[in-house]
Design a protein around this motif. Structure first.
Motif, PDB file in Angstrom:
ATOM      1  N   PHE A  11       8.713  43.526  65.964  1.00 54.06           N
ATOM      2  CA  PHE A  11       8.053  43.991  64.758  1.00 54.06           C
ATOM      3  C   PHE A  11       8.282  45.488  64.600  1.00 54.06           C
ATOM      4  O   PHE A  11       8.424  46.212  65.604  1.00 54.06           O
ATOM      5  N   PRO A  12       8.332  45.984  63.365  1.00 52.37           N
ATOM      6  CA  PRO A  12       8.517  47.427  63.164  1.00 52.37           C
ATOM      7  C   PRO A  12       7.450  48.225  63.914  1.00 52.37           C
ATOM      8  O   PRO A  12       6.261  47.941  63.815  1.00 52.37           O
ATOM      9  N   SER A  13       7.884  49.209  64.674  1.00 47.17           N
ATOM     10  CA  SER A  13       6.982  50.072  65.450  1.00 47.17           C
ATOM     11  C   SER A  13       6.115  49.273  66.421  1.00 47.17           C
ATOM     12  O   SER A  13       5.027  49.715  66.794  1.00 47.17           O
ATOM     13  N   PRO A  15       6.007  46.017  69.770  1.00 48.54           N
ATOM     14  CA  PRO A  15       6.688  45.589  70.994  1.00 48.54           C
ATOM     15  C   PRO A  15       7.794  44.584  70.710  1.00 48.54           C
ATOM     16  O   PRO A  15       7.832  43.955  69.651  1.00 48.54           O
ATOM     17  N   LEU A  16       8.677  44.434  71.679  1.00 45.96           N
ATOM     18  CA  LEU A  16       9.727  43.426  71.611  1.00 45.96           C
ATOM     19  C   LEU A  16       9.106  42.095  72.031  1.00 45.96           C
ATOM     20  O   LEU A  16       8.724  41.913  73.187  1.00 45.96           O
ATOM     21  N   VAL A  17       8.972  41.177  71.091  1.00 49.33           N
ATOM     22  CA  VAL A  17       8.320  39.896  71.345  1.00 49.33           C
ATOM     23  C   VAL A  17       9.261  38.925  72.041  1.00 49.33           C
ATOM     24  O   VAL A  17       8.860  38.194  72.958  1.00 49.33           O
ATOM     25  N   ALA A  18      10.509  38.907  71.604  1.00 48.79           N
ATOM     26  CA  ALA A  18      11.489  37.982  72.176  1.00 48.79           C
ATOM     27  C   ALA A  18      12.794  38.724  72.389  1.00 48.79           C
ATOM     28  O   ALA A  18      13.327  39.346  71.466  1.00 48.79           O
ATOM     29  N   GLN A  19      13.308  38.673  73.594  1.00 47.38           N
ATOM     30  CA  GLN A  19      14.525  39.389  73.970  1.00 47.38           C
ATOM     31  C   GLN A  19      15.561  38.397  74.488  1.00 47.38           C
ATOM     32  O   GLN A  19      15.686  38.159  75.681  1.00 47.38           O
ATOM     33  N   GLY A  20      16.243  37.757  73.550  1.00 50.32           N
ATOM     34  CA  GLY A  20      17.287  36.812  73.918  1.00 50.32           C
ATOM     35  C   GLY A  20      16.758  35.580  74.633  1.00 50.32           C
ATOM     36  O   GLY A  20      17.358  35.124  75.607  1.00 50.32           O
ATOM     37  N   ILE A  21      15.644  35.027  74.143  1.00 47.31           N
ATOM     38  CA  ILE A  21      15.033  33.879  74.813  1.00 47.31           C
ATOM     39  C   ILE A  21      15.838  32.610  74.557  1.00 47.31           C
ATOM     40  O   ILE A  21      16.109  32.248  73.402  1.00 47.31           O
ATOM     41  N   THR A  22      16.203  31.942  75.621  1.00 49.96           N
ATOM     42  CA  THR A  22      16.828  30.627  75.559  1.00 49.96           C
ATOM     43  C   THR A  22      15.994  29.697  76.441  1.00 49.96           C
ATOM     44  O   THR A  22      15.820  29.971  77.637  1.00 49.96           O
ATOM     45  N   ALA A  23      15.446  28.647  75.849  1.00 47.00           N
ATOM     46  CA  ALA A  23      14.549  27.770  76.607  1.00 47.00           C
ATOM     47  C   ALA A  23      14.430  26.436  75.900  1.00 47.00           C
ATOM     48  O   ALA A  23      14.725  26.311  74.709  1.00 47.00           O
ATOM     49  N   VAL A  24      13.986  25.426  76.654  1.00 42.98           N
ATOM     50  CA  VAL A  24      13.760  24.087  76.112  1.00 42.98           C
ATOM     51  C   VAL A  24      12.337  23.654  76.464  1.00 42.98           C
ATOM     52  O   VAL A  24      11.933  23.707  77.633  1.00 42.98           O
ATOM     53  N   PHE A  25      11.578  23.240  75.439  1.00 46.72           N
ATOM     54  CA  PHE A  25      10.268  22.629  75.637  1.00 46.72           C
ATOM     55  C   PHE A  25      10.459  21.130  75.421  1.00 46.72           C
ATOM     56  O   PHE A  25      10.679  20.686  74.287  1.00 46.72           O
ATOM     57  N   PRO A  26      10.391  20.336  76.490  1.00 47.03           N
ATOM     58  CA  PRO A  26      10.740  18.915  76.380  1.00 47.03           C
ATOM     59  C   PRO A  26       9.759  18.114  75.538  1.00 47.03           C
ATOM     60  O   PRO A  26       8.565  18.443  75.444  1.00 47.03           O
ATOM     61  N   ALA A  27      10.259  17.049  74.951  1.00 45.86           N
ATOM     62  CA  ALA A  27       9.404  16.111  74.218  1.00 45.86           C
ATOM     63  C   ALA A  27       8.503  15.374  75.199  1.00 45.86           C
ATOM     64  O   ALA A  27       8.882  15.118  76.348  1.00 45.86           O
ATOM     65  N   GLY A  28       7.313  15.064  74.764  1.00 41.71           N
ATOM     66  CA  GLY A  28       6.411  14.271  75.572  1.00 41.71           C
ATOM     67  C   GLY A  28       5.794  14.994  76.743  1.00 41.71           C
ATOM     68  O   GLY A  28       5.156  14.365  77.600  1.00 41.71           O
ATOM     69  N   ARG A  29       5.946  16.315  76.819  1.00 39.57           N
ATOM     70  CA  ARG A  29       5.389  17.079  77.930  1.00 39.57           C
ATOM     71  C   ARG A  29       4.583  18.258  77.385  1.00 39.57           C
ATOM     72  O   ARG A  29       5.013  18.931  76.449  1.00 39.57           O
ATOM     73  N   ALA A  30       3.417  18.505  77.976  1.00 39.51           N
ATOM     74  CA  ALA A  30       2.576  19.623  77.571  1.00 39.51           C
ATOM     75  C   ALA A  30       2.870  20.827  78.456  1.00 39.51           C
ATOM     76  O   ALA A  30       2.752  20.751  79.684  1.00 39.51           O
ATOM     77  N   THR A  31       3.259  21.935  77.830  1.00 39.61           N
ATOM     78  CA  THR A  31       3.627  23.152  78.546  1.00 39.61           C
ATOM     79  C   THR A  31       2.638  24.257  78.223  1.00 39.61           C
ATOM     80  O   THR A  31       2.379  24.541  77.046  1.00 39.61           O
ATOM     81  N   ALA A  32       2.081  24.888  79.222  1.00 36.48           N
ATOM     82  CA  ALA A  32       1.184  26.027  79.044  1.00 36.48           C
ATOM     83  C   ALA A  32       2.006  27.279  78.789  1.00 36.48           C
ATOM     84  O   ALA A  32       2.956  27.561  79.515  1.00 36.48           O
ATOM     85  N   GLY A 230      18.948  44.366  67.191  1.00 42.55           N
ATOM     86  CA  GLY A 230      18.683  45.740  66.798  1.00 42.55           C
ATOM     87  C   GLY A 230      18.738  45.917  65.297  1.00 42.55           C
ATOM     88  O   GLY A 230      17.916  46.583  64.702  1.00 42.55           O
ATOM     89  N   ARG A 231      19.730  45.269  64.653  1.00 44.66           N
ATOM     90  CA  ARG A 231      19.821  45.376  63.192  1.00 44.66           C
ATOM     91  C   ARG A 231      18.643  44.691  62.546  1.00 44.66           C
ATOM     92  O   ARG A 231      18.093  45.180  61.558  1.00 44.66           O
ATOM     93  N   GLY A 232      18.214  43.533  63.113  1.00 43.02           N
ATOM     94  CA  GLY A 232      17.062  42.840  62.540  1.00 43.02           C
ATOM     95  C   GLY A 232      15.814  43.679  62.665  1.00 43.02           C
ATOM     96  O   GLY A 232      14.990  43.755  61.761  1.00 43.02           O
ATOM     97  N   ALA A 233      15.631  44.359  63.817  1.00 42.93           N
ATOM     98  CA  ALA A 233      14.442  45.165  64.022  1.00 42.93           C
ATOM     99  C   ALA A 233      14.429  46.353  63.068  1.00 42.93           C
ATOM    100  O   ALA A 233      13.397  46.730  62.524  1.00 42.93           O
ATOM    101  N   SER A 234      15.606  46.959  62.846  1.00 46.15           N
ATOM    102  CA  SER A 234      15.656  48.109  61.953  1.00 46.15           C
ATOM    103  C   SER A 234      15.407  47.708  60.528  1.00 46.15           C
ATOM    104  O   SER A 234      14.901  48.480  59.720  1.00 46.15           O
ATOM    105  N   ALA A 235      15.742  46.453  60.169  1.00 48.42           N
ATOM    106  CA  ALA A 235      15.489  45.995  58.799  1.00 48.42           C
ATOM    107  C   ALA A 235      14.016  45.816  58.560  1.00 48.42           C
ATOM    108  O   ALA A 235      13.541  45.953  57.427  1.00 48.42           O
TER     109      ALA A 235
END
Length: 238
Positions: A11-13, A15-32, A230-235
């Motif tokens: 978000f402008p000014s 914190p960095l919320v997501a920094q290149g996150i690659t992950a899978v949340f499986p179907a049928g499973r509850a993840t905390a 970086g370009r997305g954040a500056s926009a």
């Protein structure tokens, strides 16, 4: 199933919320989904739900995914609780009378269902949002601290109903209460400094979260992705 592919968000000014996150949340499973206050858990849920766009990367959704349960920002303030319920029923193609009856029973709002939502307290809005979401069959539920709303009896009822729903669907659950997570989830994910670390073992995730340790990167972002973020954040723009 939810797949995050090299997701970036700042978000402008802010914190960095997501920094290149690659992950899978499986179907049928509850993840905390665990993380300190301000780590970006609600923002990550919003990106998964499709109500917030990442700066780069993409979120792939397989099956019907709920909005963040407990989030009531999408209700029309000048419509009553009942009218909002009927509108959601039409959008999702479910029986409006059946959903309305279910919401009346679960929310405990009583006569307030005939009042405009703008008169609702935040707790009442959360009750309405929870009841509507539980009345619609989703393949993946997104849950954001919803069972912290209301008195002890209502919290017990919502926990029991959510657990019943999760017997037939997957979920991503945000909560700061380990006991609640142990009752709902079998896996965990910890978000810190824009990195997401996945755990097949919920207890390991809770231990890392409570220990406050620095997380290792769960992915190795490419230079091009870093530049796009970086370009997305500056926009700017949420």
């Amino acid at each position: 199933m939810i797949v995050l592919e090299d997701v970036w968000k700042r978000f402008p000014s802010g914190p960095l919320v997501a920094q290149g996150i690659t992950a899978v949340f499986p179907a049928g499973r509850a993840t905390a989904l665990l993380g300190r206050n301000g780590a970006g858990k609600s923002s990550l849920l919003a990106m998964i739900a499709g109500t917030l766009r990442p700066d780069a990367g993409q979120v792939v959704r397989h099956g019907r995914v709920s909005w963040p349960v407990g989030f009531a920002g999408a209700f029309h303030p000048d419509l009553t609780g009942a009218q909002n319920t009927r509108f959601v029923a039409r959008v999702y193609g479910v029986d409006s009378r059946g959903l309305l009856g279910f919401v009346r029973d679960v929310s405990g709002l009583g006569d307030a269902m005939r009042q405009p939502v703008r008169r609702y307290s935040s707790g009442m809005r959360a009750r309405l949002g929870f009841a509507i979401s539980m009345g619609i069959p989703f393949d993946m539920y997104l849950v954001d601290e919803v069972t912290a709303v209301g008195d002890a009896a209502f919290r017990r009822e919502t926990s029991a109903l959510l657990k019943a729903r999760l017997g037939q669907a997957g979920a991503i659950v945000v909560s700061h209460a380990p006991a609640q997570l142990r009752g709902l989830c079998t896996a965990g994910a910890v978000l810190e400094a824009g990195r997401l670390r996945m755990f097949d073992d919920l207890e390991e995730a809770i231990a890392v979260y409570q220990g406050g340790g620095v997380l290792r990167a769960s992915t190795h972002p490419t230079p091009s992705a870093r530049g796009q973020a970086g370009r997305g954040a500056s926009a700017g723009g949420r």
